[in-house]
Write an enzyme that holds these catalytic residues in place. Structure first.
Site, short mmCIF file in Angstrom:
data_model
loop_
_atom_site.label_atom_id
_atom_site.label_comp_id
_atom_site.label_asym_id
_atom_site.label_seq_id
_atom_site.Cartn_x
_atom_site.Cartn_y
_atom_site.Cartn_z
N LYS A 67 -10.72 0.95 10.00
CA LYS A 67 -9.55 0.51 9.22
C LYS A 67 -9.01 -0.83 9.73
O LYS A 67 -8.54 -1.67 8.95
CB LYS A 67 -8.47 1.58 9.29
CG LYS A 67 -7.33 1.34 8.33
CD LYS A 67 -6.49 2.60 8.20
CE LYS A 67 -5.44 2.45 7.15
NZ LYS A 67 -4.74 3.71 6.90
N HIS A 111 7.82 4.27 -4.53
CA HIS A 111 7.40 5.67 -4.48
C HIS A 111 8.08 6.43 -5.63
O HIS A 111 9.28 6.26 -5.85
CB HIS A 111 7.78 6.30 -3.14
CG HIS A 111 7.33 7.72 -3.04
ND1 HIS A 111 6.01 8.07 -2.86
CD2 HIS A 111 8.01 8.88 -3.15
CE1 HIS A 111 5.90 9.38 -2.86
NE2 HIS A 111 7.11 9.90 -3.03
C1 GAR Z 1 3.35 4.71 -9.47
O1 GAR Z 1 4.01 5.80 -10.07
C2 GAR Z 1 3.75 4.57 -8.03
O2 GAR Z 1 5.10 4.89 -7.80
C3 GAR Z 1 2.85 5.57 -7.37
O3 GAR Z 1 1.62 5.40 -8.02
C4 GAR Z 1 1.85 4.99 -9.35
C5 GAR Z 1 1.03 3.75 -9.61
O4 GAR Z 1 1.11 3.38 -10.95
N1 GAR Z 1 2.74 5.35 -5.97
C6 GAR Z 1 2.66 6.34 -5.10
O5 GAR Z 1 2.61 7.51 -5.40
C7 GAR Z 1 2.60 5.90 -3.63
N2 GAR Z 1 2.86 7.00 -2.77
P1 GAR Z 1 0.71 1.93 -11.42
O6 GAR Z 1 -0.70 1.67 -10.86
O7 GAR Z 1 0.69 2.00 -12.91
O8 GAR Z 1 1.71 0.96 -10.87
#
Ligand code: GAR
Length: 203
Positions: A67, A111
């Site tokens: 990583k 989030h």
């Molecule tokens: C969003 O709902 C974001 O909040 C979530 O992934 C989705 C991405 O959507 N992130 C997480 O869950 C991080 N822990 P997008 O690709 O359409 O922006």
């Protein structure tokens, strides 16, 4: 105010990336998206960036021995694009110490729940299953934990009896598209002060 360069890390469809690019293009944020990086070469986020004429780069973690080396490569790309602020937008990996150290206090995440409740994957579904009456979304600075860093902005979304996990997620997403650009704007206008766990917003 001098425009800041944003680097966006996204693993999937990139709707938050789109809202950030649109807000920059509309002049609502004194910034430009300088580069979009994805750990998933099939991510639609990369396509959105290309369509907007923004440099879009896939970095496959399995091409690196560990990583740290993977993140060193990402740091090199971010530095080449003179990135000030890194925005995680649906980036489905825990940020390691290599990237955190290089951009201390300069990495944000969105989030889809009201942190500290329901961190990790599928925050919307976790909240819906738990039976909360209100959920929402949170923009926070990133630290070494899972969705634990200092909170910048939150938006509350009511949960209705007729909601499914998907309908709730849709309404949360609308709020994500509102508060993420807003948090980035505040950062770019130097209005955010990190004070321990608290983020103070200067008016
Ligand atoms: C969003 O709902 C974001 O909040 C979530 O992934 C989705 C991405 O959507 N992130 C997480 O869950 C991080 N822990 P997008 O690709 O359409 O922006």
């Amino acid at each position: 105010m001098k425009e800041k360069n944003l680097g966006v890390l996204a693993s999937g469809r990139g709707s938050n990336l789109q809202s950030i690019m649109d807000s920059c293009a509309a002049g609502q944020i004194p910034a430009r998206v300088a580069v979009v990086i994805s750990d998933n070469s099939d991510a639609y986020a990369l396509e959105r960036a290309r369509q907007a004429g923004i440099s879009a780069i896939a970095v496959n973690m399995s091409d690196f021995p560990d990583k740290a080396r993977y993140e060193q490569y990402i740091i090199k790309i971010l530095q080449e694009h003179e990135v000030h602020l890194v925005c995680l937008a649906g980036y489905m990996r825990l940020v390691g110490s290599t990237l955190l150290d290089a951009f201390a206090g300069r990495i944000m995440n969105i989030h889809p729940a009201l942190l500290p409740a329901f961190p990790g994957l599928h925050g919307q579904e976790q909240a819906w299953r738990y039976g909360v009456k209100y959920s929402g979304c949170t923009v926070h600075f990133v630290d070494g934990g899972m969705d634990t860093g200092p909170i910048i902005l939150q938006a509350v979304v009511p949960v209705y009896d007729h909601d499914t996990s998907d309908t709730l997620a849709e309404r949360i997403l609308e709020q994500e598209h509102r508060i993420y650009p807003e948090a980035i704007r505040l950062y770019c206008e130097d209005k955010l002060i990190i004070d321990g766990r608290k983020v103070r917003i200067q008016t």
